[in-house]
Design an enzyme around this catalytic site. Sequence first.
Site, PDB file in Angstrom:
ATOM      1  N   CYS A   1       0.837  -1.205   0.000  1.00 20.12           N
ATOM      2  CA  CYS A   1       0.000   0.000   0.000  1.00 20.12           C
ATOM      3  C   CYS A   1       0.869   1.252   0.000  1.00 20.12           C
ATOM      4  CB  CYS A   1      -0.932  -0.003   1.214  1.00 20.12           C
ATOM      5  SG  CYS A   1      -1.970   1.464   1.277  1.00 20.12           S
TER       6      CYS A   1
ATOM      7  N   CYS B   1      -0.524   4.133   1.990  1.00 13.97           N
ATOM      8  CA  CYS B   1      -0.381   4.051   3.457  1.00 13.97           C
ATOM      9  C   CYS B   1       1.069   4.245   3.898  1.00 13.97           C
ATOM     10  CB  CYS B   1      -0.823   2.682   3.985  1.00 13.97           C
ATOM     11  SG  CYS B   1      -2.178   1.938   3.137  1.00 13.97           S
ATOM     12  N   ASP B   2       2.002   3.618   3.191  1.00 18.56           N
ATOM     13  CA  ASP B   2       3.378   3.533   3.688  1.00 18.56           C
ATOM     14  C   ASP B   2       4.390   4.371   2.909  1.00 18.56           C
ATOM     15  OD1 ASP B   2       2.460   1.679   5.569  1.00 18.56           O
ATOM     16  OD2 ASP B   2       2.632   0.050   4.133  1.00 18.56           O
TER      17      ASP B   2
END
Length: 309
Positions: free
Chosen positions: A134, A137-138
């Site tokens: 992701c 997200c990261d």
Amino acid sequence: MNKTELLVIGAGPAGCSAAIYAVRAGVQTVIAGGAMPGGQLLQTSEIENYAGFVDPVGGFDLMDRMHKQCKRLGVEILSDEVSSIEGEKSPYTVTMASGTQYEAHAIVIAAGAKARWLGLEGEDKYKGHGLSACATCDGFFMRGKEVCIVGGGNTAFEDALFLAQFCTKVNLIHRRDAFRADQVTVDQAKANPKINLVLNSVVEEILGEDSVEGVKVKNVKTGEISQIPCSGLFVAVGAVPQTEFLKNSLVALADNGLVLADERTHTTLPGIFAAGDCADKYYRQAIIAAGSGAKAGIEAAAFVNLHRK
Ligand code: NAP
């Protein structure tokens, strides 16, 4: 035992649309949305192809709107995950991870899909230590660093463009030299000086002691092995349907885990319908998930209203 006329499993675009149509047809509707209701769109930064939004809409924002719309119409959304469905005809018993049970006259399965991993040896050890599925997200943790991303679809290309905003270099590694991604997105990536396309290539090994420090890549045409130093490896090689919880149920699944459903979203059990990415072999688009969810909501409402005592 709790009771509901319709239980919708999944709170992504398919589940929300199903619930909206069913509740507006007078059917009492509960959504079991998992620990964090919203599905894959929660991890999507910007959506430009969902009709009705002149400017790109954030995935989180779109899901927030759908959840608010559901609640305004009287749908209850539970932050609980379904672990099993029992029964061969309506009403069915649905058990949640928390132990809560529901008796449901109809069910819409809209459980979506989750990231596919590469299946490399030692992959698990690097998850959360530079290896991620992701970028939204990261990606933040990779600010000012060089990264790699694997895949040739829209997710890989969009993630590459996203990462290029703050990473020093993004190597997009793809096993072929043709892409599934939309041409417009591919062209944007090709024009971005920070994005380096590594084609006809597969990742053979992740390098690094405790976290990702690089990848060993094999050119599948020449057999040549090379190493790319990087702090992050993002995997964007498609998705697998989230249907493990159905394995012991009587709902039929295809070999690849997709729920078998006809064009009117009917599964092999009466009163159980399926919509969205958990039943979609071809498209996996938010707007198509929403459309199929609407179909499932209409069908489920008709089923409940016909069998209501
Ligand atoms: P996808 O379209 O299925 O693409 C997956 C990519 O990963 C393919 O290029 C595939 O290679 C590669 N791949 C699969 N397994 C692999 C493996 N084991 N090792 C190396 N490479 C592997 O998946 P996606 O990009 O996640 O997109 C999913 C769906 O969502 C698509 O329908 C896509 O259009 C849609 N989507 C749309 C948008 C948008 O419209 N804004 C954004 C994101 C996603 P091959 O090509 O060689 O098979």
